[in-house]
Design an enzyme around this catalytic site. Structure first.
Site, PDB file in Angstrom:
ATOM      1  N   ARG A  15       0.799  -1.221   0.000  1.00  0.00           N
ATOM      2  CA  ARG A  15       0.000   0.000   0.000  1.00  0.00           C
ATOM      3  C   ARG A  15       0.834   1.274   0.000  1.00  0.00           C
ATOM      4  O   ARG A  15       0.306   2.365  -0.216  1.00  0.00           O
ATOM      5  CB  ARG A  15      -0.960  -0.016   1.203  1.00  0.00           C
ATOM      6  CG  ARG A  15      -2.188  -0.881   0.973  1.00  0.00           C
ATOM      7  CD  ARG A  15      -3.121  -0.839   2.155  1.00  0.00           C
ATOM      8  NE  ARG A  15      -2.673  -1.693   3.236  1.00  0.00           N
ATOM      9  CZ  ARG A  15      -3.212  -1.724   4.452  1.00  0.00           C
ATOM     10  NH1 ARG A  15      -4.210  -0.905   4.754  1.00  0.00           N
ATOM     11  NH2 ARG A  15      -2.749  -2.547   5.374  1.00  0.00           N
ATOM     12  N   GLY A  78       3.406 -15.401   7.715  1.00  0.00           N
ATOM     13  CA  GLY A  78       2.795 -14.952   8.945  1.00  0.00           C
ATOM     14  C   GLY A  78       3.807 -14.586  10.018  1.00  0.00           C
ATOM     15  O   GLY A  78       5.006 -14.882   9.929  1.00  0.00           O
ATOM     16  N   GLU A 153      -7.726 -13.116  15.848  1.00  0.00           N
ATOM     17  CA  GLU A 153      -7.544 -12.276  14.673  1.00  0.00           C
ATOM     18  C   GLU A 153      -8.908 -11.885  14.112  1.00  0.00           C
ATOM     19  O   GLU A 153      -9.883 -12.643  14.185  1.00  0.00           O
ATOM     20  CB  GLU A 153      -6.730 -13.015  13.609  1.00  0.00           C
ATOM     21  CG  GLU A 153      -5.312 -13.349  14.028  1.00  0.00           C
ATOM     22  CD  GLU A 153      -4.444 -12.123  14.184  1.00  0.00           C
ATOM     23  OE1 GLU A 153      -4.805 -11.056  13.628  1.00  0.00           O
ATOM     24  OE2 GLU A 153      -3.408 -12.213  14.862  1.00  0.00           O
ATOM     25  N   ASN A 226       1.129   1.785   7.006  1.00  0.00           N
ATOM     26  CA  ASN A 226       0.809   0.959   5.850  1.00  0.00           C
ATOM     27  C   ASN A 226       0.728   1.741   4.550  1.00  0.00           C
ATOM     28  O   ASN A 226       0.801   1.156   3.477  1.00  0.00           O
ATOM     29  CB  ASN A 226      -0.526   0.233   6.075  1.00  0.00           C
ATOM     30  CG  ASN A 226      -0.440  -0.770   7.204  1.00  0.00           C
ATOM     31  OD1 ASN A 226       0.375  -1.678   7.173  1.00  0.00           O
ATOM     32  ND2 ASN A 226      -1.278  -0.589   8.219  1.00  0.00           N
ATOM     33  N   TYR A 365      30.977  35.364  -2.994  1.00  0.00           N
ATOM     34  CA  TYR A 365      31.359  33.972  -2.786  1.00  0.00           C
ATOM     35  C   TYR A 365      32.738  33.915  -2.155  1.00  0.00           C
ATOM     36  O   TYR A 365      33.702  34.499  -2.677  1.00  0.00           O
ATOM     37  CB  TYR A 365      31.375  33.192  -4.106  1.00  0.00           C
ATOM     38  CG  TYR A 365      31.955  31.802  -3.958  1.00  0.00           C
ATOM     39  CD1 TYR A 365      31.295  30.833  -3.204  1.00  0.00           C
ATOM     40  CD2 TYR A 365      33.176  31.471  -4.538  1.00  0.00           C
ATOM     41  CE1 TYR A 365      31.819  29.563  -3.045  1.00  0.00           C
ATOM     42  CE2 TYR A 365      33.715  30.203  -4.389  1.00  0.00           C
ATOM     43  CZ  TYR A 365      33.026  29.251  -3.641  1.00  0.00           C
ATOM     44  OH  TYR A 365      33.566  28.000  -3.484  1.00  0.00           O
ATOM     45  N   ALA A 379      30.434  43.677  -2.483  1.00  0.00           N
ATOM     46  CA  ALA A 379      29.346  43.058  -3.228  1.00  0.00           C
ATOM     47  C   ALA A 379      29.828  42.595  -4.595  1.00  0.00           C
ATOM     48  O   ALA A 379      30.579  43.289  -5.276  1.00  0.00           O
ATOM     49  CB  ALA A 379      28.199  44.047  -3.392  1.00  0.00           C
ATOM     50  N   ASN A 385      38.606  29.867  -6.629  1.00  0.00           N
ATOM     51  CA  ASN A 385      39.434  28.893  -5.922  1.00  0.00           C
ATOM     52  C   ASN A 385      39.732  27.638  -6.730  1.00  0.00           C
ATOM     53  O   ASN A 385      40.516  26.797  -6.293  1.00  0.00           O
ATOM     54  CB  ASN A 385      38.753  28.481  -4.606  1.00  0.00           C
ATOM     55  CG  ASN A 385      37.321  28.011  -4.807  1.00  0.00           C
ATOM     56  OD1 ASN A 385      36.634  28.454  -5.710  1.00  0.00           O
ATOM     57  ND2 ASN A 385      36.871  27.122  -3.954  1.00  0.00           N
ATOM     58  N   ARG A 439      42.574  46.703 -13.581  1.00  0.00           N
ATOM     59  CA  ARG A 439      41.443  46.858 -14.483  1.00  0.00           C
ATOM     60  C   ARG A 439      41.847  47.770 -15.629  1.00  0.00           C
ATOM     61  O   ARG A 439      42.791  48.558 -15.532  1.00  0.00           O
ATOM     62  CB  ARG A 439      40.232  47.421 -13.751  1.00  0.00           C
ATOM     63  CG  ARG A 439      40.421  48.802 -13.156  1.00  0.00           C
ATOM     64  CD  ARG A 439      39.253  49.177 -12.265  1.00  0.00           C
ATOM     65  NE  ARG A 439      39.373  50.534 -11.758  1.00  0.00           N
ATOM     66  CZ  ARG A 439      38.898  50.954 -10.591  1.00  0.00           C
ATOM     67  NH1 ARG A 439      38.280  50.094  -9.807  1.00  0.00           N
ATOM     68  NH2 ARG A 439      39.021  52.213 -10.217  1.00  0.00           N
TER      69      ARG A 439
END
Length: 456
Positions: A15, A78, A153, A226, A365, A379, A385, A439
């Site tokens: 089930r 059983g 049962e 179940n 990061y 920022a 890495n 830069r």
């Protein structure tokens, strides 16, 4: 006394409608079967015998370890047949054998322990309960004096017996020597043509062995799973228990119904946890910690007074006292934040150490980095890495200021007090106390005209 423990885990769980064996479905991040093994350990069992069948290889691989033995039930005929398979693995020096079920995960160790003590190696002790809907559970049949005579049962019960509200949970503690003898004598002449373990009750009565039925008040302890709906119900019950325990210890939960603890959560005083937070593995929150909504925290230590803002993900990290993290931040394994460190929105830290007062407040990061005190990491800046084959480390000295949109190509060291101009790509060490830029020169082209579309 340390009992033998037999755990039934051979069923298919049709089930559940899943390829995964039922006992390996997870509740609070742990398999159903492991919950039961944990309870068995809490009873003092030196070894648990797990009866496997459907998906046996997968089940055994999932929970194998010290103190766990396996026997296989093939085919499944059983509950009595399952115990027959376990009999050769039982330790005769242990006078009590406790029977548990791999899909009944919320049984408390203290409840099972009390059942073992009630058995005492001389009586048959059963765990019963009185549910709102007895459904198809086996009924506890008592005599006029209240003594247990048998378990019937559902399929074999008369209408009068089906009206009985006290039912058998399936959990029992039996004298080991007697149990061996009883299960050897079981027969399958019943509606299911199975060997019912419950038939040992009538055998005990016939031999004059006292049979006790201890009624458990908390039905969730003996609730079996179940299908997916029952799993979800017990998940919420488990989490409510966790929430109650935390609140009893003084933790302030914004909404106890919206908390998920999938491991161990340890909290100091004056801890506040907002809604929809998930805690996995081993997590400790020191005094005064505040956790915002929708955070996921796994295997982490959060220092006193730290604030974890909403939507933050933390795994395998240490956060110092007074630190501020998030919102929308991610701390990956190996992140170690010192006291009063600030990690802001959309910042990711991996395998990096940030000393006291360091800040990375936006869109950054830091991977494989050692960051000194009071560093301001701008920022849009990152540590590059990985060179395509190996990881390299970036070292940033105290009081360094890294401008926005910088790339630090590891391995590289920035000396104490250095300033890195915004937009720089730094591939060589930067000297202490100086401004370093890397830069292109800005230029303006006079008379330049933006291209225009050509008319058709």
């Amino acid at each position: 006394m340390a009992p033998n423990v037999v755990i039934m885990a051979a069923g298919k769980g049709t089930r559940m409608k899943s390829a995964l064996p039922k006992v390996l479905h997870r509740l609070a991040g742990t398999s159903l079967l492991q919950h039961v093994l944990n309870a068995a350990a809490g009873v003092g069992a030196l070894r648990s015998v797990v009866v496997t069948g459907h998906g046996a290889d997968e089940v055994e691989a999932a929970v194998a370890g010290p103190g766990v033995a396996f026997v296989r039930q093939m085919p499944q005929l059983g509950t009595g047949h399952a115990v027959q398979q376990a009999v050769p693995a039982l330790d005769d020096t242990q006078p009590v054998t406790l029977i548990l079920y791999g899909d009944v995960p919320l049984i408390r160790a203290q409840t099972a322990r009390a059942l073992v003590q009630a058995c005492g190696g001389e009586k048959l002790a059963l765990l019963s309960f009185t549910p709102q809907d007895p459904a198809r559970y086996g009924r506890i049949v008592r005599d006029a004096a209240g003594g247990v005579r048998s378990i019937v049962e559902y399929k074999d019960a008369t209408p009068e017996q089906r009206a009985i509200r006290e039912v058998y949970s399936g959990i029992m503690a039996a004298p080991t020597a007697m149990l061996k003898r009883w299960v050897a004598a079981l027969r399958d002449d019943n509606a299911q043509h199975e060997f019912y373990l419950t038939d040992v009750v009538a055998m005990a009565v016939a031999e004059g062995v006292p049979v006790l039925a201890q009624i458990v008040v908390d039905e969730a302890e003996v609730a079996g799973i179940n299908d997916a709906a029952q799993l979800a119900e017990l998940e919420r019950e488990f989490q409510r228990r966790q929430a109650d325990t935390l609140m009893d210890a003084g933790v302030r939960l914004a909404d106890p119904a919206r908390l998920d603890v999938r491991g161990t959560l340890t909290c100091g005083s004056d801890v506040e946890i907002d809604v929809n937070c998930v805690f996995e593995g081993e997590v400790s929150l020191a005094d005064g910690v505040r956790i915002g909504a929708n955070c996921v925290i796994r295997d982490a230590r959060i220092g006193a007074g730290a604030v974890i803002h909403p939507f933050t993900h933390i795994e395998g990290a240490v956060v110092g006292a007074g630190a501020l993290v998030g919102p929308f931040a991610r701390l990956r394994p190996g992140a170690q934040l010192g006291d009063e460190v600030h990690i802001g929105n959309f910042v990711e830290v991996k395998n990096s150490t940030l000393a006291r007062g360091a800040k990375a407040n936006h869109l950054a990061y830091l991977g494989d980095a050692t960051v000194g005190e009071r560093v301001n990491f701008g920022a849009g800046s990152i540590t590059a890495n990985y060179d395509g084959a190996n990881k390299h480390r970036t070292t940033i000295g105290a009081d360094v200021h890294v401008g926005s949109n910088c790339v630090l190509v590891a391995p590289v060291t920035l000396g104490e007090g250095a300033t890195i101009g915004g937009g720089s790509t730094i591939a060589k060490d930067a000297p202490a106390g100086q401004l370093t830029l890397a830069r292109a020169r800005q230029a303006t082209l006079a008379g330049w005209v933006r291209p225009k579309k050509t008319p058709r």
